[in-house]
Design an enzyme around this catalytic site. Structure first.
Site, PDB file in Angstrom:
ATOM      1  N   TYR B 440      27.149  27.104 -26.534  1.00 37.95           N
ATOM      2  CA  TYR B 440      26.576  28.378 -26.080  1.00 37.95           C
ATOM      3  C   TYR B 440      25.614  28.225 -24.894  1.00 37.95           C
ATOM      4  CZ  TYR B 440      22.836  27.751 -29.776  1.00 37.95           C
ATOM      5  OH  TYR B 440      21.834  27.323 -30.587  1.00 37.95           O
ATOM      6  N   GLU B 441      25.246  29.354 -24.346  1.00 35.03           N
ATOM      7  CA  GLU B 441      24.385  29.400 -23.158  1.00 35.03           C
ATOM      8  C   GLU B 441      25.054  28.675 -21.984  1.00 35.03           C
ATOM      9  OE1 GLU B 441      21.838  31.438 -23.576  1.00 35.03           O
ATOM     10  OE2 GLU B 441      21.646  31.254 -21.399  1.00 35.03           O
ATOM     11  N   GLY B 442      26.385  28.849 -21.891  1.00 35.04           N
ATOM     12  CA  GLY B 442      27.170  28.154 -20.864  1.00 35.04           C
ATOM     13  C   GLY B 442      27.667  26.835 -21.424  1.00 35.04           C
TER      14      GLY B 442
END
Lengths: 592, 592
Positions: B440-442
């Site tokens: 997550y978060e890229g």
């Protein structure tokens, strides 16, 4: 839902075009194993794996096994029926000896079948897998009565088997084990103790379960030289093979684990259970060790299997999922986004997985062929050579394959992004299931130590040197093949590093064994890369002759990836191991 | 049960002796942040992490979150109470601006606290973590009314917040998003759509939940330039701050995930929910991006946290568990076996984990200090330099830290052998929890692309060159320090490779962007090793001056390990990336 397609074409390629399966099938003993039969077996095995076993993989994980208050265990829905199909179609008997009801086919054939079932449903396949291991122990160490009494029912699948080694305080170090065996007046023994992590320990899929149990006799010496092996059936077995009373062995609980939830991993309580000795007293550990190679290869193929099934699902998703645009400009301008597979980093992950899968497949079939040849080849020198190669490669197959299998399952999961973390897509199960293969049947650190501590020293290093000579033969053959010079050169550098690593150990580790321990895992991985590189050279040589056909062009492309992107790891592995134990052991134990 | 001891001494070492925290605390703005206050905060934070949060980590995972038929979600037992303690002690306000009820302390201070809570209980810490991110968005992009209305309640912890970006068909590629925002006559908007993977999306721990939601206005251009950001509270908020009616936003289901079970990751259904625009129309994505660095560092510290807690448990087990004998002969002859820690390969795994943990800790505090200095330093050149460094390092912190955090959790689990696979020991939870941070978060592949595609090119490569100059300064300083020549030389080789990798991209990737994509992850890892190496040199220089004290001797020992055993990886990374995209992209997409 996840998909699985058995790689039958790839398996045939390896058997028929790469490793020379006919070295075995040309032997009179295996004259039945005609190419037609081999293909029929692969195709039937593929059907079973794809249509019966894989559909139960996800649901089996979700559901797990249930133990009732009496210690009876029910596996997930569909497992009992699938096992019935499995047994009725004779899969338990595939490579068993004909005299006890087996089909007498080569172990290499069984490996092909195992690869498919371990990929399709690892937790399921462990039930017959453990049974096979127990049967192999009886075959190798039982007397004629024991073989005749137990093996036919195990090969028919009516009875299954288990291996009981680990206890709460002892895993790797079996010298510590405490389970007791008290001799009885009638020649039997009463077994008392607790075993943990017993795969397929209890279930209702078979009529009886034949537990093989390590325990100590009252007069046993301490340590590993005082361990004996016993047969302890769940239900007493009469001399006519009839199943009788329930024995005093029960599943105390099902272990709550990270993965392989559909396999009933049990705590087994032996409470004066009646057993019989198999093999000689106090030689139980040696009996287990004779099967160790086979068992470790059996775990190695789990690494390959999980990597393969994870790859297949990631590849399908990467072609299907639209997200972002190619770095070089839109590839499918009519769609809202390009498929993931346009992204070089996604492609890199898929290529990495595939370069492992196809190289590993070739290597493990090669190793299993060696195992077969080591028993069945008419020429003693050939038998010995095959046995040596098999012994040398085994820890690498187990350690490297399962490390990479897990790593690839993780990277396949990564391709799914957030969806890979969600259970529904099934990718996280592959990761959880693959994780155990790095641990059991000798944790991978133990494999690495077996490699550098024992295997490198086999016959004073001559086995290692023979393997290096073989590696160099492939390099020469590749150099003589149009278009393979770069690959041959890359592999030559890697083999040089492999030899340098060996020499470093010879020069340093004999004075300080910690140098061997500190570099063992790096060396195991270095050897894994070199061994796969050898198979890739062999596959590239075959494929170069058939350039222009897609199947072979693909092989050449993946081989090129392997030597460009995987082989360079050997440099770092060598550099690390050459720094020895000094920095590894510098910190005092109480400072951790 | 697992243990966690907050590494307060190590954090103080980094703050006070390595990165120069006083550059910040000497500024008038932070005059309150005296050494005594800093220590008090660390000690109180440690108590909370050790005594309140860590004890809920295992039970929280087991229990998970429960959703009722009305869409209300109950987190695991103890979470609500722990959150109350957390809020009442002011932890939500730590680095918030004083004008909205925050304590106005440096972000570096919040990082120290976050490291401890993310290690102690990652799933719990995500609730205030997301809240913090939502508050930061409001602080950065809200108008005065919005800031005054929402921030004080969020800093007090009475209200929490969430970030709603992802939809079923769009994650990384937010240009595809479909959630609609229809303007109403009263200036509000009605939001309709489905968001997935919403961490802390619904729960009963706070009085209200402030959802920040990306959606499209009716006149929005296609793609990422047509996305706006909205504030959508769970309960309507009156102009006086009073909580009113339930809004039309509900948790549709809780995602069934591999890990972080105690965090309520929700599918959120917006069914004409009333919201208000924050920031300019169609500029929502930009608003999110301004917070991206901070959010990514927030995920990076999860990698460190999980690696640290996994290490601590593995180290304790390795000292406790008796199994086998040392290769060099029995170490504890009076016991039935030696502890695991005598084995070099076990030691290697622990050293690998620790070399990462301590190096990563130094680097992430350095980065957070840069973030603080980029805002607060009086000198513009200093601010700009700090901002540049932070921007360059951010994708490496996120990508490298979470890859290594997961890898270390896996190797810590490995030290437990079979017991590591059993839930009871808690090690497998660290692995499952750590896994999400890579996604997550890229996803980490996206981080790598950000690094090679954007960050290397910042100011025409000058930011990169400035960083290399900084790296070389540390090398020179180490060379000038007694006993550090080997370390300095090893790092010099690594930095050369780092520059070579950069040059290779400059020479090749500008013509074919796929070369950048194909080598991006290798370059990110190469930079990660180099960046940690820089921190290790700095720590070694400080420690060399205090040789003889155990704490500093340990640092020197671990630094030596790092340069012997971790740094060599840079060679393989460079070699791989220099082979470019050719082999990576050779196979046609339909052949996967």
């Amino acid at each position: 839902m996840t998909i699985y397609r058995a790689p039958v074409r790839d398996i045939e390629f390896v058997l028929n075009e790469v490793i020379g399966f006919d070295k075995l099938t040309n032997l009179p003993r295996f004259s039945d194993a005609t190419p037609d039969l081999v293909r029929a077996i692969l195709e039937e095995g593929a059907k079973l794996a794809e249509n019966e076993l894989h559909p139960l993989n996800f649901s089996g994980d979700k559901e797990g096994c249930v133990r009732d208050d009496d210690g009876n265990v029910t596996p997930p829905k569909g497992f009992k029926e699938a096992y019935k199909t499995y047994s009725e179609n004779g899969w338990n008997a595939l490579s068993g000896p004909v005299e006890y009801g087996g089909q007498g086919l080569p172990g290499t054939m069984a490996m092909a079948f195992n690869e498919m079932t371990m990929a399709a449903n690892m937790a399921f396949s462990m039930y017959p897998g453990l049974s096979h291991a127990a049967a192999a122990a009886i075959e190798a160490h039982g007397d004629d009565r024991q073989k005749n009494l137990f093996l036919p029912k195990m090969f028919s699948g009516e009875w299954t088997g288990t291996m009981n080694l680990t206890e709460p305080h002892c895993g790797t170090d079996l010298g510590l084990l405490r389970t007791k065996a008290e001799p009885q007046a009638d020649g039997t023994y009463k077994i008392t103790g607790t075993k943990i992590f017993i795969s397929a320990g209890e279930h209702d899929m078979s009529e009886n379960i034949i537990h093989l149990v390590l325990a100590r006799l009252p007069d046993a010496p301490e340590g590993v030289k005082g361990i004996s092996l016993f047969i302890v059936p769940k239900f007493a077995v009469g001399e006519d093979g009839a199943v009788g009373d329930r024995n005093a062995v029960k599943c105390g609980s099902i272990e709550e684990k990270m993965g392989i939830h559909a396999n009933s991993t049990c705590v087994m309580n032996y409470d004066g259970a009646v057993g019989e000795l198999i093999g000689e007293p106090h030689k139980g550990l040696r009996a287990m060790f004779t099967m160790m190679n086979e068992a470790r290869i059996g775990v190695a193929v789990q690494g390959l299997g999980q990597s393969e099934v994870a790859y297949q699902n990631a590849a399908a998703y990467a072609n299907d999922r639209l997200q972002g645009r190619a770095l070089t400009g839109p590839q499918e301008a009519d769609k809202p986004a390009d498929p993931l597979i346009v992204h070089p980093d996604v492609r890199r992950m898929l290529m990495e997985q595939r370069a492992f899968n196809e190289g590993a497949r070739a290597l493990i079939y090669q190793a299993t062929l060696w195992a077969d040849l080591s028993i069945h080849h008419p020429d003693e020198a050939e038998r010995e050579h095959a046995d040596d190669m098999m012994a040398l490669l085994t820890p690498v197959l187990k350690g490297y394959f399962t490390d990479k299998g897990f790593e690839n399952a993780v990277s396949a999961q990564q391709i799914f992004g957030g969806h890979g973390f969600i259970q529904e897509h099934g990718m996280e199960q592959f990761v959880r299931d693959a994780r155990i293969s790095m641990i059991y049947e000798g944790a991978n650190g133990v494999q690495a130590l077996d490699l550098v501590g024992r295997k490198l020293a086999l016959k004073g290093g001559q086995v290692f040197m023979a393997y290096v000579a073989k590696l160099r033969e492939s390099i020469e053959a590749a150099k003589a093949t149009d278009g393979l010079a770069d690959m041959a050169n890359a592999q030559a550098v890697a083999v040089d590093r492999f030899e340098e690593g060996f020499k470093w150990f010879m020069e340093n580790a004999l004075n300080d064994f910690n140098h061997a321990g500190a570099g063992s895992v790096d060396f195991m991985h270095l050897m894994g890369v070199v061994a796969l590189g050898d198979m890739w050279l062999q596959m590239a040589i075959v494929s170069a002759a058939k350039k222009g056909e897609t199947f072979y062009d693909n092989k050449l492309a993946i081989a090129a990836y392997f030597f460009a992107r995987v082989t360079p790891e050997t440099g770092a592995r060598l550099a690390k191991l050459q720094t020895g134990a000094e920095t590894v052991m510098a910190l005092p134990a109480d400072q951790f």
